[in-house]
Design a protein around this motif. Structure first.
Motif, mmCIF file in Angstrom:
data_model
loop_
_atom_site.group_PDB
_atom_site.id
_atom_site.type_symbol
_atom_site.label_atom_id
_atom_site.label_comp_id
_atom_site.label_asym_id
_atom_site.label_seq_id
_atom_site.Cartn_x
_atom_site.Cartn_y
_atom_site.Cartn_z
ATOM 1 N N HIS A 6 0.860 -1.187 0.000
ATOM 2 C CA HIS A 6 0.000 0.000 0.000
ATOM 3 C C HIS A 6 0.897 1.238 0.000
ATOM 4 O O HIS A 6 1.597 1.495 0.980
ATOM 5 N N GLU B 244 1.200 4.790 0.418
ATOM 6 C CA GLU B 244 0.392 5.856 0.997
ATOM 7 C C GLU B 244 0.443 7.131 0.147
ATOM 8 O O GLU B 244 1.514 7.567 -0.270
ATOM 9 N N SER B 245 -0.724 7.691 -0.095
ATOM 10 C CA SER B 245 -0.872 8.998 -0.757
ATOM 11 C C SER B 245 -0.059 9.152 -2.045
ATOM 12 O O SER B 245 0.345 10.253 -2.390
ATOM 13 N N THR C 231 -7.722 6.132 3.289
ATOM 14 C CA THR C 231 -7.003 4.847 3.266
ATOM 15 C C THR C 231 -7.972 3.676 3.422
ATOM 16 O O THR C 231 -7.910 2.698 2.678
ATOM 17 N N HIS D 220 2.777 10.247 4.076
ATOM 18 C CA HIS D 220 1.461 10.761 4.488
ATOM 19 C C HIS D 220 1.632 12.225 4.851
ATOM 20 O O HIS D 220 2.676 12.618 5.376
ATOM 21 N N ASP E 184 -3.184 4.676 -2.615
ATOM 22 C CA ASP E 184 -4.528 4.616 -2.032
ATOM 23 C C ASP E 184 -5.405 5.806 -2.422
ATOM 24 O O ASP E 184 -6.606 5.672 -2.583
ATOM 25 N N HIS E 185 -4.781 6.990 -2.555
ATOM 26 C CA HIS E 185 -5.548 8.199 -2.892
ATOM 27 C C HIS E 185 -4.568 9.331 -3.127
ATOM 28 O O HIS E 185 -3.359 9.152 -2.986
HETATM 29 MN MN MN Z 1 -4.009 7.033 3.048
#
Ligand code: MN
Ligand code: GP9
Length: 711
Positions: A258, A260-261, A309, A426, A486-487
């Motif tokens: 994963h 992150e961001s 998330t 993050h 994730d985004h």
């Molecule tokens: Mn996230």
């Protein structure tokens, strides 16, 4: 002044009332100091914590002020006081075992918790627990023996009302401060820790009660007929697997990473430092992106909303969307029936599953939700050595995170389905320090944007080190490794400032551009496979699960999944955003406006034919989202039997003693154990893990600026 006079105010109703408030506040402080571990990051959070018990204590106890008759008034206050004490004390004891707070659902299933705890419940008591109760006992005693006299004179209704009003005002102030430190606290409900930290235990319990009531109502009205309609929809949208790829990774370990961001624009991105020298932000991930062992998607979009998330996890694990408001994980994750990836793979292919994440297990209610998803193990922050130096507010830094994970990973039975949730990249992206600094900052006016690239670079190195370990330990060749963003990491509000780094103009930056940067990486790396390529099919996170299952050779026809295999010839290239906007290869509909992808211009007068097409797309998107909501809000999967999966019993799962359990299974299996540890003649592979800081990797650079010698 005699002693009697000095304390005589206690003999007035308002005096007694005040005494109760002060004592209750003290007990809250006791719990905050000794029992709850609510990481406080700034002075404001300390302040909020200190004031947060006041409003609700005042509000609840003020009920007693409305009672005119003497005894009933005192009894009312004491009963309320007793209930508040019980609530606080139970939470304190519960927290010692579960590092979590008691929800209404937990209370309703209290028997289960108690039997789960068994004898150990006694062990959870502490000598200082007497402090939670001694005041109550003494007060009852003092009232009974008339050492504290009950006041005959009732409190005037207007006065009582003034206290109630005051409590509401204090609560509003409290909430205002909370929202200013943690925007969207109530709409997104990140974690129970947050609610208690900002609003106190009473408000948390009330909030949880309201949420529970709401979801229970909707759930109660849903029926098996609703499920039939959903099944019909899913059947009509099924995309059959591509023969060329079906089962390509059958039996392999699944390793999700994963990111992150992480937005797609970071792929192949080179950041210019102040001297104009370019620095590749994610060299390792880029090498995977271009590898012929990777299916890399260049038009893959995140589809999350407030659950960020956790919404991405919902999408990847279930091929269902998150909710339109709040987070599915926190609202329904601990209640609903799911047919999620870990469960499907366990029941059909014998996989063992685990999540690794260096943040507290309660964040996004993961500790409960993962049980419902069927995860065998969840290694949260409590399994890691997390210190002030190697972590930040969202948990352990990525390098130590991956490194410390392998001592658990090596004991998992293969094949396994695992997810590693990295977190260093993050917001606020400024958490690197010491030897990890040195990657140049971007040169915009926005500090958040400026440091985004360095944390992404740090994450890239961490992932690289983890891959090296996978190769060293022999896991690599037998795994399928999927990396996804994730985004977004840079929010729309900052995008005009970002524009210059993407070769765009801030003045012409539009909602069309905002939509395009919602692309995130999605890369399926299958070591040894050589058919990999960059694929420009449009898709989103909801499509990931059927894509993966088909690669693993699992038939998905009977599962309730709303996405479509991205490798399927039948895949429809219409990507829904959670709020009803969408993108297709030709058009973007964002913020209610239609854009032409070729020009990025608004289409103000679409042809009749195009209008029809767009209306059909809008309907298709809203059907997909509505179906998802119907499934989730109605908890419809509890009615579904056609998948042939046995229902999960969340009580069978317990993440407190993972280490004991994995090692026990390994021992019991003996020669049959397939864990890496067993395969290495019962020796640990942790020494195969190499890690280096940024400064060690780039010794010629100074920590404040980067030099031309960087490759
Ligand atoms: Mn996230
Ligand atoms: C915390 C992490 C962050 O555990 O997953 O969640 P986010 O703020 O990105 O939704």
């Amino acid at each position: 002044m005699t002693k009697k006079n000095y304390f005589s105010w206690v003999n007035k109703r308002l005096g007694f009332f005040t005494l109760l408030i002060v004592l209750m506040w003290l007990k809250n402080m006791l719990a905050y100091t000794l029992d709850f571990h609510l990481s406080l990051e700034n002075a404001l959070q300390h302040f909020i914590l200190i004031i947060n018990p006041i409003a609700t204590t005042l509000l609840l106890l003020s009920v007693g002020l409305y009672v005119r008759r003497k005894k009933p008034a005192y009894i009312t206050m004491m009963v309320i006081y007793f209930i508040m004490t019980t609530l606080l004390f139970s939470n304190a004891v519960y927290y010692r075992e579960f590092t979590d707070f008691i929800t209404i659902n937990t209370m309703l299933g209290a028997g289960k918790v108690a039997s789960g705890l068994g004898e150990s419940a006694i062990k959870l008591f502490r000598p200082y627990d007497i402090l939670y109760w001694i005041d109550f006992i003494l007060l009852v005693f003092a009232l009974a023996t008339k050492r504290i006299k009950m006041d005959e004179t009732p409190v005037r209704a207007r006065m009582a009302f003034a206290f109630t009003t005051l409590s509401v005002m204090i609560f509003s102030g409290n909430l205002f401060l909370a929202e200013s430190d943690r925007p969207e606290l109530l709409t997104r409900t990140f974690s129970r820790d947050y609610l208690v930290k900002y609003l106190g235990i009473n408000a948390f319990t009330a909030y949880d009660g309201v949420q529970t009531y709401k979801t229970t109502q909707v759930r109660a009205q849903a029926s098996a007929t609703d499920m039939d309609e959903v099944a019909e929809y899913v059947k009509g949208h099924y995309a059959k697997p591509n023969d060329q790829y079906f089962g390509l990774a059958k039996g392999r370990n699944v390793i999700y990473i994963h990111l992150e961001s992480t937005q797609q624009f970071l792929i192949d991105y080179k950041l210019k430092d102040e001297n104009g020298v370019e620095h590749e932000v994610m060299p390792f991930i880029n090498s995977l992106y271009h590898s012929n062992s990777t299916f890399s998607f260049s038009n893959f979009f995140h589809q999350v909303k407030a659950g960020k998330t956790s919404d991405s996890e919902t999408l990847f694990e279930n091929s269902l969307f998150g909710l339109n408001q709040g987070a599915l994980f926190t609202q329904l994750g601990g209640k609903n029936t799911f047919e999620a990836a870990p469960n499907i793979l366990k029941q059909t292919q014998g996989y063992t599953s685990a999540v690794f994440h260096g943040n507290s297990g309660t964040f996004w209610n993961r500790n409960e939700t993962y049980k419902h998803l069927g995860y065998d193990y969840f290694f949260d922050a409590s399994y890691y050595n997390v210190t002030e130096d190697n972590s930040f507010q969202y948990g352990l830094n990525d390098k130590p995170f991956f490194q410390q994970s392998v001592k658990y990973l090596e004991h998992l039975q293969q094949p396994f389905y695992t997810k590693f949730i990295a977190v260093s990249n993050h917001y606020p992206y400024s958490q690197l320090s010491g030897d990890e600094t040195g990657f140049p900052l971007a040169q915009t006016k926005d500090e958040t944007i400026n440091s985004y690239f360095s944390t992404a670079n740090y994450m890239d190195t961490a992932v690289h080190e983890f891959f090296d370990y996978l190769k060293q330990s022999g896991l690599y060749d037998n795994s399928i490794i999927i990396l996804y963003g994730d985004h977004y990491g840079i929010s729309n509000a900052r995008n005009k400032e970002l524009a210059q780094l993407l070769g765009k103009d801030r003045d012409t930056w539009s909602n069309f551009d905002n939509a395009q940067v919602q692309r995130v990486p999605y890369m399926i790396h299958i070591p040894g496979m050589t058919q990999g390529k960059i694929i420009d099919t449009y898709g989103g996170q909801v499509d990931a699960l059927p894509t993966l299952l088909h690669l693993l050779g699992v038939d998905t026809q009977n599962y309730i999944q709303l996405g479509q295999d991205l490798l399927s010839p039948d895949h429809k290239q219409l990507v829904a955003f959670r709020d009803g906007d969408f993108v297709t290869p030709n058009y973007t509909y964002y913020g209610g406006v239609l854009y032409d992808n070729k020009t990025g211009e608004e289409i103000t007068e679409p042809s009749e034919e195009l209008k029809k097409q767009i209306d059909a797309d809008k309907d298709a998107v809203s059907d997909q989202l509505a179906t998802s909501d119907k499934i989730n809000n109605g908890d419809l999967l509890r009615f579904y039997t056609k998948s042939g999966l046995k229902a999960i019993n969340p009580d069978d799962y317990n993440y407190l003693k993972n280490t004991d359990r994995i090692e026990k299974i390994e021992k019991e299996l003996g020669d049959k154990s397939t864990s890496v540890y067993s395969k290495h003649n019962h020796t640990s592979t942790t020494d195969k893990y190499q890690t280096k800081s940024y400064q060690e990797l780039h010794p010629k650079e100074t920590s404040s600026s980067s030099s031309n010698e960087n490759k």
